[in-house]
Design an enzyme around this catalytic site. Sequence first.
Site, PDB file in Angstrom:
ATOM      1  N   ASP A  60       0.635  -1.119  -0.060  1.00 29.96           N
ATOM      2  CA  ASP A  60      -0.026   0.061  -0.038  1.00 29.96           C
ATOM      3  C   ASP A  60       0.890   1.303   0.050  1.00 29.96           C
ATOM      4  O   ASP A  60       2.265   1.217   0.141  1.00 29.96           O
ATOM      5  CB  ASP A  60      -0.911   0.123   1.143  1.00 29.96           C
ATOM      6  CG  ASP A  60      -0.266  -0.416   2.548  1.00 29.96           C
ATOM      7  OD1 ASP A  60       0.869  -0.587   2.489  1.00 29.96           O
ATOM      8  OD2 ASP A  60      -1.113  -0.958   3.374  1.00 29.96           O
TER       9      ASP A  60
ATOM     10  N   HIS B  98      -7.218  -4.967  10.099  1.00 28.80           N
ATOM     11  CA  HIS B  98      -7.148  -4.766   8.609  1.00 28.80           C
ATOM     12  C   HIS B  98      -5.803  -5.639   8.148  1.00 28.80           C
ATOM     13  O   HIS B  98      -4.696  -5.624   9.028  1.00 28.80           O
ATOM     14  CB  HIS B  98      -6.983  -3.213   8.230  1.00 28.80           C
ATOM     15  CG  HIS B  98      -6.080  -2.522   8.726  1.00 28.80           C
ATOM     16  ND1 HIS B  98      -6.288  -1.105   9.225  1.00 28.80           N
ATOM     17  CD2 HIS B  98      -4.680  -2.623   8.841  1.00 28.80           C
ATOM     18  CE1 HIS B  98      -5.042  -0.664   9.431  1.00 28.80           C
ATOM     19  NE2 HIS B  98      -4.076  -1.638   9.228  1.00 28.80           N
TER      20      HIS B  98
ATOM     21  N   GLU C 191      -9.733  -1.947   5.487  1.00 28.21           N
ATOM     22  CA  GLU C 191     -10.424  -1.639   6.491  1.00 28.21           C
ATOM     23  C   GLU C 191     -11.526  -2.353   6.923  1.00 28.21           C
ATOM     24  O   GLU C 191     -11.847  -3.272   5.797  1.00 28.21           O
ATOM     25  CB  GLU C 191     -10.746  -0.287   6.605  1.00 28.21           C
ATOM     26  CG  GLU C 191      -9.599   0.461   6.330  1.00 28.21           C
ATOM     27  CD  GLU C 191      -8.555   0.848   7.785  1.00 28.21           C
ATOM     28  OE1 GLU C 191      -8.515  -0.039   8.325  1.00 28.21           O
ATOM     29  OE2 GLU C 191      -8.153   2.124   7.859  1.00 28.21           O
TER      30      GLU C 191
HETATM   31  P1  PGA Z   1       2.027  -1.448  12.403  1.00 30.87           P
HETATM   32  O1  PGA Z   1       0.824  -1.589  11.114  1.00 30.87           O
HETATM   33  O2  PGA Z   1       2.802  -2.733  11.943  1.00 30.87           O
HETATM   34  O3  PGA Z   1       2.843  -0.242  12.383  1.00 30.87           O
HETATM   35  O4  PGA Z   1       1.267  -2.022  13.787  1.00 30.87           O
HETATM   36  C1  PGA Z   1       0.201  -2.840  11.103  1.00 30.87           C
HETATM   37  C2  PGA Z   1      -0.995  -2.410  10.271  1.00 30.87           C
HETATM   38  O5  PGA Z   1      -1.345  -1.448  10.271  1.00 30.87           O
HETATM   39  O6  PGA Z   1      -1.070  -3.210   9.055  1.00 30.87           O
END
Ligand code: PGA
Length: 258
Positions: free
Chosen positions: A70, A141, A146
């Site tokens: 993403d 997610h 989401e």
């Molecule tokens: P993080 O994010 O590794 O910074 O906790 C994971 C995500 O939002 O997919």
Amino acid sequence: MRVLIKNDEQSVAAFAAEYIACRIKGHTGEAPFVLGLPTGSTPFKTYARLVEMYREGRVSFANVVTFNMDEYVGLDREHPQSYHRFMWDNFFGLVDIKPENANILDGMALDLAEECARYEKKIQWYGGIDLFMGGIGTDGHIAFNEPFSSLNSRTRVKTLTQETIESNSRFFGGDTSQVPREALTVGVGTILSAKEVLILATGSAKATAVKMGVEGAYNHKWTVSALQTHPHGILVIDEPAAGELTVNTYRYFKEIEK
Ligand code: PGA
């Protein structure tokens, strides 16, 4: 789904790095390994370990093609919080990957829908993704899919939830107004089309998402639950992230790991 419960985040990173290094071995320029990659704080230590392994001569990325999950919409690739910057500062710039093999969605593209379609086509041109590594958001997610994303979705523009905006504001000096409202993201279907999926989760903040993903129903509210339908889905978590699993689930996965 396999669930591997490791002691701490270091052990999760060490496992993920070894797993990736092992899969990459033996690939050539004509038949490169196609690796899907995430950004975020969870994979940070995995990248650091892979860079160490590269410096020790234990792994090469010369025959690897990557596709990131993403990218924020509206952030220039040189913006300190763009996922381009994250990947080049923490991984690509420190190993021997060929720049032209490192694919990241362009959140500044004039036609975002066209950019997403191009990305899906390019993944297909390579014959699909061999291994997709990812993290999980506190709302369950995977990539920026989401809650209530279609579980068959492909690469597209997504509006971020308030929970994600607040969670990611830590990278924007705590100022939620600085966090982009939209992102380009591969879909749940794009991730599930990979031959293998390796999802990492560390820390107690992810414990509810892990519980819903492992013990909850296959459901679009917790998009990580879609991993239940993948023939080669592995969730690697640390003890704090396992904190909300029932005792029976915890014991089951600890037993079979032995
Ligand atoms: P993080 O994010 O590794 O910074 O906790 C994971 C995500 O939002 O997919």
